[in-house]
Design an enzyme around this catalytic site. Structure first.
Site, PDB file in Angstrom:
ATOM      1  N   GLY A  84      11.940  35.524  16.638  1.00  0.00           N
ATOM      2  CA  GLY A  84      10.913  35.389  15.600  1.00  0.00           C
ATOM      3  C   GLY A  84      10.669  36.578  14.823  1.00  0.00           C
ATOM      4  O   GLY A  84      10.127  37.716  15.427  1.00  0.00           O
ATOM      5  N   HIS A  85      11.031  36.627  13.480  1.00  0.00           N
ATOM      6  CA  HIS A  85      11.128  37.818  12.703  1.00  0.00           C
ATOM      7  C   HIS A  85      10.405  37.726  11.390  1.00  0.00           C
ATOM      8  O   HIS A  85      10.654  36.870  10.605  1.00  0.00           O
ATOM      9  CB  HIS A  85      12.673  38.036  12.205  1.00  0.00           C
ATOM     10  CG  HIS A  85      13.628  38.344  13.417  1.00  0.00           C
ATOM     11  ND1 HIS A  85      14.905  38.517  13.179  1.00  0.00           N
ATOM     12  CD2 HIS A  85      13.454  38.555  14.697  1.00  0.00           C
ATOM     13  CE1 HIS A  85      15.661  38.711  14.328  1.00  0.00           C
ATOM     14  NE2 HIS A  85      14.683  38.822  15.177  1.00  0.00           N
ATOM     15  N   LYS A  87      11.919  44.293  13.587  1.00  0.00           N
ATOM     16  CA  LYS A  87      13.311  44.280  12.877  1.00  0.00           C
ATOM     17  C   LYS A  87      13.435  43.447  11.540  1.00  0.00           C
ATOM     18  O   LYS A  87      13.780  43.854  10.564  1.00  0.00           O
ATOM     19  CB  LYS A  87      14.526  43.422  13.726  1.00  0.00           C
ATOM     20  CG  LYS A  87      14.548  44.065  15.330  1.00  0.00           C
ATOM     21  CD  LYS A  87      15.518  43.162  15.968  1.00  0.00           C
ATOM     22  CE  LYS A  87      14.684  41.919  16.402  1.00  0.00           C
ATOM     23  NZ  LYS A  87      13.650  42.262  17.549  1.00  0.00           N
TER      24      LYS A  87
END
Ligand code: GDP
Ligand code: IMO
Ligand code: MG
Length: 404
Positions: free
Chosen positions: A45-46, A21
């Protein structure tokens, strides 16, 4: 791009989180005026990769590298303030001052150190009772949402208040119930540090987002986690404690459903899961290990190895129903480049699709894809009835096919 996706666009994970994402939010954010994260906390956690440098966001939206764009942390979030301050500091080191454009909902809940400790206590208790826990990220998420639902939570609107007696009471009650020692001086110090930095950021983000909309601004919504981890519709109890669907995101931001113009579902070309719980399309150990190494499938928050498996059409159909996806971003197609054949789970067993045995890494045009890779994408479109708008071909910002 806003013409394809409209004035309000949401990016919602379609599997068990970690679909990629962050990367697509960063890409699409360029075309939007305001970027808003809705739910969850530092369990997220992106990852985004710009010029080969990796950045991982836990609380700030992944779109915040776009200078000048307002960023919103919505009411559905549970905020661990030291983590937020750390992220703001890291952004500063990278040359971006996000504070003047950061707006935090006064309705968002504060996640304290004691929530993290309780997460550990609850996981241990589950492990004792059932032989395994949920496999949470240990970020205090469940306990913070527990407080919210029990109406005992403390919200950002209280950041300026003296919370000493409230925290003392909380510490006593936790000691009594769980035998845990809570150092309220640490909590108070964290609050003071946060107050000094975030004072001007806490606001009524519902009014703000509506003012932006009324002023003709476009909004990009960044979902966290994935729909199969949704508290209501996911694989309960092996879920997170927030609503991870588009409905949850709209609720968290105070946006009416009719404001939404597009909803992009993010799904890996295969599937992963961290933590315990059902995973019917989980690969054999050998296949799983191969995919994990190629896809570097280790948690962005906890570093845990992710369980790897295959795409599941029944799951995709379910999440399409739940979210009304208008488009797909199929990510990490390049990870399957060396597979001879690719199993896809159907309602009546597996169907093997032929692999393409050629590198797709870094490709940016659909026409350049090997024939079988095109067929794989078309298969997903046919099976789900949702068009694929983006295809990920590597972690880098520019490694993306925009197909339309
Ligand atoms: P998120 O939580 O959905 O933002 O995803 P994560 O950041 O936890 O995990 C996705 C991982 O895959 C990160 O390491 C990304 O850099 C990486 N990634 C994203 N898209 C692609 C892609 O298309 N190909 C490859 N090889 N890696 C990707
Ligand atoms: P992003 O936004 C993957 C999983 C945990 C665990 C379960 C409950 O990066 O996609 P929690 O700490 O929320 O109580 O854990 O949910 N989980 C995630 N898995 N990506 C995430 O976020 C996740 N957030 C929570 O691994 O199985
Ligand atoms: Mg992640």
């Amino acid at each position: 791009m806003t013409s394809s996706f409209g004035n309000v666009c949401a990016i919602i994970g379609a599997q068990w989180g970690d679909e990629g994402k962050g990367k697509v939010v960063d890409i699409v954010a360029e075309h939007y005026d305001v970027i808003a994260r809705a739910c969850g906390g530092a369990n997220a956690g992106h990852t985004i990769v710009i010029d080969s440098v990796q950045h991982i966001f836990h609380l700030l939206p992944s779109g915040c590298f776009h200078e000048g764009k307002p960023i919103i942390l919505g009411a559905g979030m549970v905020l661990h303030l030291p983590t937020l301050l750390e992220e703001i500091e890291e952004m500063k080191k990278a040359g971006f001052d996000v504070l003047p454009r950061l707006h935090i909902s006064s309705e968002a809940h504060i996640l304290f150190e004691y929530h993290k400790k309780l997460d550990g206590v609850f996981e241990e208790a589950r492990a004792k009772k059932k032989g395994k826990g949920i496999g949470t990220t240990m970020r205090g998420i469940g306990p913070a949402y527990q407080d919210k639902a029990a109406r005992t939570g403390i919200r950002m609107e209280s950041l300026d208040a003296d919370l000493t007696s409230e925290l003392k009471e909380r510490a006593e009650s936790i000691k009594e119930q769980f035998g845990l020692d809570i150092d309220i001086n640490v909590e108070l110090k964290n609050l003071e540090d946060a107050r000094n930095v975030l004072k001007g950021c806490v606001t009524d983000t519902v009014s703000l987002i509506h003012e932006y909309l009324e002023g003709g601004k476009s909004i990009l919504i960044e979902g966290a986690q994935g729909v199969l981890l949704d508290l209501d519709h996911g694989s309960y109890p092996y879920v997170t404690s927030s609503s991870t669907t588009i409905s949850g995101a709209l609720q968290a931001l105070g946006l009416p459903p009719k404001s939404l113009e597009s909803c992009i579902g993010i799904a890996k070309a295969y599937c992963t899961r961290v933590g315990e719980g059902e995973f019917p399309a989980e690969a054999s150990e050998a296949d799983g290990n191969r995919i994990r190494e190629r896809g570097v499938e280790y948690g962005a928050t906890t570093g845990r190895p992710r369980r790897c498996g295959w795409l599941s059409v029944p799951d995709l159909l379910k999440v399409v129903r739940l979210n009304g996806y208008t488009h797909w971003n199929i990510t990490k197609l390049d990870v399957l480049d060396e597979e001879d054949q690719i199993p896809v789970m159907m309602s009546d067993g597996y169907q093997n699709l032929p692999g393409w045995k050629a590198s797709t890494r870094g490709l940016t045009s659909f026409d350049e894809l090997p024939e079988n890779a095109k067929k794989y994408i078309q298969f997903i479109e046919e099976q789900t009835g949702v068009p694929v708008a983006f295809i990920g071909t590597g972690p880098g910002r520019e490694e993306m096919i925009v197909k339309s």
